[in-house]
Design an enzyme around this catalytic site. Structure first.
Site, PDB file in Angstrom:
ATOM      1  N   HIS A   1      -1.095  -7.944   7.531  1.00  0.00           N
ATOM      2  CA  HIS A   1      -1.524  -7.235   8.750  1.00  0.00           C
ATOM      3  C   HIS A   1      -2.313  -8.151   9.689  1.00  0.00           C
ATOM      4  O   HIS A   1      -3.282  -7.719  10.324  1.00  0.00           O
ATOM      5  CB  HIS A   1      -2.362  -5.997   8.400  1.00  0.00           C
ATOM      6  CG  HIS A   1      -1.595  -4.954   7.650  1.00  0.00           C
ATOM      7  ND1 HIS A   1      -0.859  -3.970   8.266  1.00  0.00           N
ATOM      8  CD2 HIS A   1      -1.430  -4.747   6.319  1.00  0.00           C
ATOM      9  CE1 HIS A   1      -0.280  -3.205   7.354  1.00  0.00           C
ATOM     10  NE2 HIS A   1      -0.611  -3.655   6.162  1.00  0.00           N
TER      11      HIS A   1
ATOM     12  N   ASN B   1       0.222   3.496   7.089  1.00  0.00           N
ATOM     13  CA  ASN B   1       1.338   2.756   7.671  1.00  0.00           C
ATOM     14  C   ASN B   1       2.179   3.722   8.506  1.00  0.00           C
ATOM     15  O   ASN B   1       1.939   4.937   8.502  1.00  0.00           O
ATOM     16  CB  ASN B   1       2.222   2.176   6.557  1.00  0.00           C
ATOM     17  CG  ASN B   1       1.690   0.855   6.024  1.00  0.00           C
ATOM     18  OD1 ASN B   1       1.018   0.105   6.721  1.00  0.00           O
ATOM     19  ND2 ASN B   1       2.004   0.568   4.780  1.00  0.00           N
TER      20      ASN B   1
END
Ligand code: NDP
Length: 497
Positions: free
Chosen positions: A56, A129
Site C-alpha cells: 500500500h 480493501n
C-alpha cells in the site's frame, strides 16, 4: 506590509541573511565548513524520505464526516452509533497494494480503503480493501504472497510467473483472483469503488451480547471501472489519475459519499454456516445475510500537506472502540500484530502522537519516552500503575463478553482441510450469476493477458494447474481461458470440474 513578513531562520530560530550563496574563500571557492546553514539544509533534505510502506505504498487521503442514519443500537453499544444523526470526523487513505510509491494508480491491483473514525471513545480504524475477500486465509502466508506481487529477485521486474505459480498452488486465492481479473481490478477512480472491512468483526450491545459483523461501504457515485486496455493507456497518460480525480472532485466541492452497511450473523448461525464464517476468502451471501443500513460517509477536505497527513497516517485493525471488536478470523488476528508493528518501524513507537493519528479526545496511560516523544511525555505525573497519586483507573464497565471458541486444542491445523476446502463455489457464483456477459468477456480477456506473461520451464505446469481451478469454478470459464491461451483441453482438466 513589511511587518507582516516572516524572517528566514535556521531550524533553531536564528535569523539569517543568505539562503542561496554558500560562504566561500573568494568568489570561486572553496566552501567553508562553518557555513552551517548549508549543512542543515542538505542534512535535512537527505532525510526527507521515511521507509515507504512495504504494501500500500502509493496512496491518496482525505478528511470527511461520517453520519449515522439508522438505528443499530440493538447490535452495538458503540457511543458513535447511540443516536441517529451522530457524526464524527474521518480520515481515509486509498491506495494500491503492490506498486511502489511512484507507481501508477491504474495498475491491476486491489485498492486499500482504510478509514479512521475519530470517535469520542477513541479512534476506530476500519482498514479494508475494495474487495470483500482476500487471496489468503492464514497470516503466516502473507510475506510469501506479497513477494509474488512485487519484483523478481533477479530481474527486478514484476513477474506473472511468480503470481500465477503462487495462485495456482494456493487454490483459496481463486475468489480474490476472479475479482482482481474482473474490471473491478482496475477501478476508474477511488470515488467509484466500494470498500469492505472484509474480515468478520463483532459488535457488542448494551446487554453484553456479541454478534458477528461484516462492514460494507457502498459507493454512491456508482461503480465505474477501466477495461484492461483503458487502464493500460491511463498508466502512460496519467499515472496519478486517481490522486488527481479525488483532489479535483473535492476542490470542486463534488464531495464523494459512501453508504455504510453491515451484515450480521449470530453465533448459532455461524455454527451452521456452509463455510467458515471467519474465512477471509469467503463472503456471506446477501440473500441469507442482507445488508443493513448504518450511515453515510462524505469526504470533503484534502489535507493541506500530503506528507504530514497521508504519508504519516497509520491505520491498524487493532484500533477498535467499545461496542466493536474482533473475531477469531486468523487474518484479522495476524493484522492485529503486523499493522502497529509496521507503524512502529516506519514512524516510531510514538506514531499515535502524529496529528493525523492522534486521538482528539482523552488518552491516559503510563507509556513514556521513546523516539520523537512530543506531547510532554506525561510531565511530572506518575509513570507506573497502580500508584497512590493520580486518579486514572481501569473502567470495568467496558468489559467485553468472553469469546467462546470451538476448540481447546492448539495445533498447526491445515487451513484447507476437509470442510475448509471449497475454493470454487463462490468464485463460480461470481462468474455465473453476478457478472454480465460483457463482464465475463473482459474478465476472461484480462486473465488470458495476464497468464500469457507466464514464462520459463514451468510455464505449462503452472498454466495447467491454474486452468484446473478455473474449470472447477465454472466449466465455461475454464474452456474460455484455455482457448485464449491456446491450450488444448484434456479430459483430466474437465474431470476436475
Ligand atoms: P449478490 O448477487 O447479492 O450481489 C453480488 C455482489 O457482487 C454485489 O455486492 C456487487 O456489488 C458485487 N459484484 C458485482 N460484480 C463484481 C465483481 N466483478 N467483483 C466483485 N464483486 C462484484 O451476491 P451474493 O451475496 O449472492 O454473492 C455472489 C457473489 O458475489 C459472491 O460469491 C462474491 O463473489 C460476490 N460478492 C458478494 C458480496 C457479499 O458480501 N455477499 C460482496 C461483493 C461481491 P455492487 O452491488 O456494489 O455492484
Amino acid at each position: 506590509m513589511k511587518e507582516k513578513k516572516r524572517k528566514l531562520t535556521t531550524t533553531s530560530g536564528k535569523p539569517y541573511v543568505e539562503h542561496e550563496n554558500t560562504m566561500t574563500v573568494g568568489p570561486r571557492g572553496p566552501v567553508l565548513l562553518q557555513d552551517y546553514i548549508y549543512h542543515e539544509k542538505m542534512a535535512h533534505f537527505n532525510r526527507e524520505r521515511i521507509p515507504e510502506r512495504v504494501v500500500h505504498a502509493k496512496g491518496t487521503g482525505a478528511y470527511g464526516i461520517f453520519t449515522v442514519t439508522h438505528d443499530i443500537t440493538q447490535y452495538t453499544r458503540a457511543k458513535l452509533f447511540s443516536k441517529i444523526d451522530n457524526s464524527c470526523r474521518v480520515f481515509i487513505r486509498f491506495s494500491t497494494v503492490g506498486g511502489e510509491k511512484g507507481s501508477a494508480d491504474s495498475e491491476r491491483d486491489p485498492r486499500g480503503f482504510a478509514v479512521k473514525f475519530y470517535t469520542e471513545e477513541g479512534n476506530w480504524d476500519l482498514v479494508g480493501n475494495n474487495t470483500p475477500v482476500f487471496f489468503i486465509k492464514d497470516p503466516k502466508k502473507f510475506d510469501d504472497f506479497i513477494h509474488t506481487q512485487k519484483r523478481d529477485p533477479r530481474t527486478n521486474l514484476k513477474s506473472p510467473t511468480m503470481m500465477w505459480d503462487y495462485w495456482s498452488l494456493n487454490p483459496e486465492s481463486l475468489h480474490q483472483v476472479m475479482i482482481l481479473m474482473s474490471d473491478r481490478g482496475t477501478p476508474f477512480s477511488y470515488r467509484n469503488m466500494n470498500g469492505y472491512g472484509s474480515h468478520t468483526f463483532s459488535m457488542i450491545n448494551k446487554k453484553n451480547v456479541r454478534v458477528w459483523v461484516k462492514f460494507h461501504f457502498k459507493t454512491l457515485q456508482g461503480i465505474k471501472n477501466f477495461t484492461g486496455s483503458e487502464a493500460e493507456a491511463m498508466r502512460g497518460k496519467d499515472p496519478d489519475q486517481a490522486q488527481r480525480d479525488l483532489v479535483e472532485a473535492i476542490d470542486k466541492k463534488e464531495f464523494p459519499k459512501w453508504a455504510l452497511k453491515i451484515q450480521l450473523m449470530t453465533d448459532e448461525r455461524a455454527k451452521n454456516f456452509q463455510w467458515n464464517p471467519f474465512d477471509l476468502t469467503k463472503v456471506w451471501p446477501h440473500k441469507d445475510f442482507p445488508l443493513i443500513d448504518v450511515g453515510v460517509m462524505e469526504l470533503n477536505e484534502i489535507p493541506k500537506n500530503y506528507f504530514a497527513d497521508v504519508e504519516q497516517s497509520a491505520f491498524a485493525p487493532a484500533h477498535i472502540i467499545d461496542g466493536i471488536s474482533w473475531s477469531p478470523d486468523k487474518m484479522l488476528q495476524g493484522r492485529l500484530l503486523s499493522y502497529p508493528d509496521a507503524h512502529r518501524y516506519r514512524l516510531g513507537a510514538n506514531y499515535e502522537q502524529i496529528p493525523v493519528n492522534k486521538c482528539p479526545f482523552a488518552v491516559n496511560n503510563y507509556q513514556r519516552d521513546g523516539l520523537m516523544r512530543v506531547d510532554g511525555n506525561g510531565g511530572s505525573d506518575p509513570n507506573y500503575y497502580p500508584n497512590s497519586f493520580d486518579d486514572i483507573y481501569q473502567d470495568e464497565s467496558y468489559k467485553e463478553p468472553p469469546m467462546v471458541l470451538d476448540s481447546n486444542t492448539a495445533d498447526w491445523y491445515d487451513r484447507n482441510a476437509p470442510g475448509d476446502d471449497d475454493h470454487y463455489t463462490q468464485p463460480g457464483w461470481l462468474f455465473d450469476k453476478v457478472m454480465t456477459d460483457h463482464e465475463k468477456k473482459n474478465t476472461i480477456n484480462n486473465i488470458v493477458t495476464s497468464m500469457s506473461g507466464v514464462t520459463g520451464p514451468k510455464r505449462e505446469e503452472i498454466i495447467n494447474r491454474q486452468l484446473c481451478h478455473f474449470f472447477r469454478a465454472n466449466v465455461n470459464l475454464g474452456i474460455a481461458v484455455a482457448e485464449g491461451l491456446g491450450v488444448k483441453v484434456d479430459s483430466s482438466m474437465l474431470q476436475s470440474s
